[in-house]
Design a protein around this motif. Structure first.
Motif, PDB file in Angstrom:
ATOM      1  N   MET A   1      90.482  67.188  33.870  1.00 23.31           N
ATOM      2  CA  MET A   1      89.807  68.293  33.262  1.00 23.31           C
ATOM      3  C   MET A   1      90.788  69.441  33.131  1.00 23.31           C
ATOM      4  N   ASN A   2      90.483  70.352  32.220  1.00 26.76           N
ATOM      5  CA  ASN A   2      91.399  71.436  31.935  1.00 26.76           C
ATOM      6  C   ASN A   2      90.617  72.685  31.526  1.00 26.76           C
ATOM      7  N   GLU A   3      91.336  73.721  31.126  1.00 30.38           N
ATOM      8  CA  GLU A   3      90.675  74.977  30.770  1.00 30.38           C
ATOM      9  C   GLU A   3      89.692  74.793  29.622  1.00 30.38           C
ATOM     10  N   GLN A   4      90.062  74.022  28.586  1.00 28.16           N
ATOM     11  CA  GLN A   4      89.143  73.844  27.459  1.00 28.16           C
ATOM     12  C   GLN A   4      87.874  73.123  27.902  1.00 28.16           C
ATOM     13  N   TRP A   5      88.005  72.134  28.760  1.00 28.22           N
ATOM     14  CA  TRP A   5      86.827  71.439  29.297  1.00 28.22           C
ATOM     15  C   TRP A   5      85.926  72.450  30.013  1.00 28.22           C
ATOM     16  N   ALA A   6      86.525  73.314  30.841  1.00 29.37           N
ATOM     17  CA  ALA A   6      85.744  74.297  31.603  1.00 29.37           C
ATOM     18  C   ALA A   6      85.060  75.300  30.672  1.00 29.37           C
ATOM     19  N   ARG A   7      85.736  75.698  29.615  1.00 29.64           N
ATOM     20  CA  ARG A   7      85.108  76.597  28.627  1.00 29.64           C
ATOM     21  C   ARG A   7      83.916  75.905  27.958  1.00 29.64           C
ATOM     22  N   ASP A   8      84.101  74.629  27.594  1.00 30.74           N
ATOM     23  CA  ASP A   8      83.014  73.867  26.971  1.00 30.74           C
ATOM     24  C   ASP A   8      81.833  73.715  27.931  1.00 30.74           C
ATOM     25  N   TRP A   9      82.120  73.490  29.206  1.00 34.08           N
ATOM     26  CA  TRP A   9      81.060  73.363  30.217  1.00 34.08           C
ATOM     27  C   TRP A   9      80.299  74.683  30.363  1.00 34.08           C
ATOM     28  N   CYS A  10      81.023  75.810  30.437  1.00 35.57           N
ATOM     29  CA  CYS A  10      80.358  77.117  30.518  1.00 35.57           C
ATOM     30  C   CYS A  10      79.479  77.346  29.291  1.00 35.57           C
ATOM     31  N   ASP A  11      79.977  76.973  28.110  1.00 35.75           N
ATOM     32  CA  ASP A  11      79.180  77.114  26.882  1.00 35.75           C
ATOM     33  C   ASP A  11      77.912  76.272  26.956  1.00 35.75           C
ATOM     34  N   ALA A  12      78.035  75.036  27.440  1.00 33.42           N
ATOM     35  CA  ALA A  12      76.867  74.156  27.546  1.00 33.42           C
ATOM     36  C   ALA A  12      75.860  74.712  28.548  1.00 33.42           C
ATOM     37  N   MET A  13      76.348  75.237  29.661  1.00 31.75           N
ATOM     38  CA  MET A  13      75.462  75.794  30.684  1.00 31.75           C
ATOM     39  C   MET A  13      74.766  77.057  30.189  1.00 31.75           C
ATOM     40  N   SER A  14      75.338  77.718  29.181  1.00 32.65           N
ATOM     41  CA  SER A  14      74.767  78.940  28.615  1.00 32.65           C
ATOM     42  C   SER A  14      73.886  78.675  27.399  1.00 32.65           C
ATOM     43  N   SER A  15      73.863  77.444  26.935  1.00 34.57           N
ATOM     44  CA  SER A  15      73.278  77.121  25.627  1.00 34.57           C
ATOM     45  C   SER A  15      71.755  77.109  25.574  1.00 34.57           C
ATOM     46  N   GLY A  16      71.102  76.957  26.719  1.00 37.65           N
ATOM     47  CA  GLY A  16      69.654  76.763  26.713  1.00 37.65           C
ATOM     48  C   GLY A  16      69.271  75.325  26.413  1.00 37.65           C
ATOM     49  N   ASP A  17      70.256  74.465  26.183  1.00 35.84           N
ATOM     50  CA  ASP A  17      70.052  73.056  25.833  1.00 35.84           C
ATOM     51  C   ASP A  17      70.329  72.185  27.064  1.00 35.84           C
ATOM     52  N   THR A  18      69.264  71.820  27.761  1.00 36.44           N
ATOM     53  CA  THR A  18      69.402  71.056  29.003  1.00 36.44           C
ATOM     54  C   THR A  18      70.116  69.731  28.769  1.00 36.44           C
ATOM     55  N   ALA A  19      69.781  69.023  27.704  1.00 38.99           N
ATOM     56  CA  ALA A  19      70.406  67.722  27.432  1.00 38.99           C
ATOM     57  C   ALA A  19      71.909  67.877  27.229  1.00 38.99           C
ATOM     58  N   ARG A  20      72.299  68.905  26.516  1.00 39.40           N
ATOM     59  CA  ARG A  20      73.733  69.154  26.300  1.00 39.40           C
ATOM     60  C   ARG A  20      74.447  69.388  27.639  1.00 39.40           C
ATOM     61  N   ALA A  21      73.870  70.217  28.479  1.00 42.22           N
ATOM     62  CA  ALA A  21      74.481  70.504  29.784  1.00 42.22           C
ATOM     63  C   ALA A  21      74.514  69.258  30.662  1.00 42.22           C
ATOM     64  N   LEU A  22      73.433  68.489  30.661  1.00 42.64           N
ATOM     65  CA  LEU A  22      73.387  67.277  31.487  1.00 42.64           C
ATOM     66  C   LEU A  22      74.418  66.243  31.058  1.00 42.64           C
ATOM     67  N   GLY A  23      74.879  66.306  29.827  1.00 46.10           N
ATOM     68  CA  GLY A  23      75.905  65.388  29.352  1.00 46.10           C
ATOM     69  C   GLY A  23      77.212  65.476  30.134  1.00 46.10           C
ATOM     70  N   PHE A  24      77.408  66.545  30.858  1.00 44.34           N
ATOM     71  CA  PHE A  24      78.614  66.719  31.675  1.00 44.34           C
ATOM     72  C   PHE A  24      78.476  66.064  33.048  1.00 44.34           C
ATOM     73  N   TYR A  25      77.284  65.602  33.409  1.00 49.30           N
ATOM     74  CA  TYR A  25      76.992  65.168  34.773  1.00 49.30           C
ATOM     75  C   TYR A  25      76.754  63.666  34.895  1.00 49.30           C
ATOM     76  N   ALA A  26      77.174  63.110  36.031  1.00 49.34           N
ATOM     77  CA  ALA A  26      76.843  61.736  36.397  1.00 49.34           C
ATOM     78  C   ALA A  26      75.390  61.694  36.857  1.00 49.34           C
ATOM     79  N   ASP A  27      74.763  60.528  36.729  1.00 50.32           N
ATOM     80  CA  ASP A  27      73.363  60.372  37.143  1.00 50.32           C
ATOM     81  C   ASP A  27      73.158  60.616  38.629  1.00 50.32           C
ATOM     82  N   ASP A  28      74.180  60.339  39.427  1.00 48.83           N
ATOM     83  CA  ASP A  28      74.048  60.464  40.887  1.00 48.83           C
ATOM     84  C   ASP A  28      74.657  61.758  41.425  1.00 48.83           C
ATOM     85  N   VAL A  29      74.664  62.815  40.609  1.00 47.91           N
ATOM     86  CA  VAL A  29      75.250  64.093  40.993  1.00 47.91           C
ATOM     87  C   VAL A  29      74.566  64.677  42.239  1.00 47.91           C
TER      88      VAL A  29
END
Length: 129
Positions: A1-29
């Motif tokens: 992972m890198n800075e761009q990945w982290a920026r994309d993750w912050c954007d997803a967490m801010s998006s209001g789109d739960t499915a988009r944010a969950l796409g960053f996570y493993a099922d067993d998180v």
């Protein structure tokens, strides 16, 4: 992972789109909010994300990423608009901002397997006072 990945993750967490944010996570998180003393695992993480991301009340401004493909730390500024009481203080309609440090571990596919948040509740409460 890198800075761009982290920026994309912050954007997803801010998006209001739960499915988009969950796409960053493993099922067993495993998720830990150290300040609240709260842990959720696997399917128990879904309601956390629905409440936190799906509410649209939270935004994260990327500050820094340190790490590699096995894990790392994301520093962000967390802005929250509170729908009601927060930690016993009336906060309805009020916004706060606090530095958030998130420690992450990744699986071989780059999905988050461990998410651990650290933030300063005292700073948030001072903003609501």
């Amino acid at each position: 992972m890198n800075e761009q990945w982290a920026r994309d993750w912050c954007d997803a967490m801010s998006s209001g789109d739960t499915a988009r944010a969950l796409g960053f996570y493993a099922d067993d998180v495993t998720f830990d909010d150290v300040t609240f003393g709260f842990t959720a695992e696997g399917e128990g993480f879904l309601p956390v994300m629905e409440h936190f991301v799906g509410s649209g009340n939270n935004a994260f401004r990327f500050v820094r990423f340190t790490g590699d493909t096995s894990g790392g730390a994301v520093e962000s500024m967390w802005q929250a608009t509170h729908p009601g009481e927060f930690l016993g203080v009336e906060g309805a309609g009020r916004s706060t901002e606090v530095r958030l440090v998130t420690i992450l571990a990744f699986d071989e596919q780059g999905r988050i397997t461990r998410h651990c948040d650290y933030w300063d509740a005292r700073s948030v409460l001072a903003q609501l006072d």
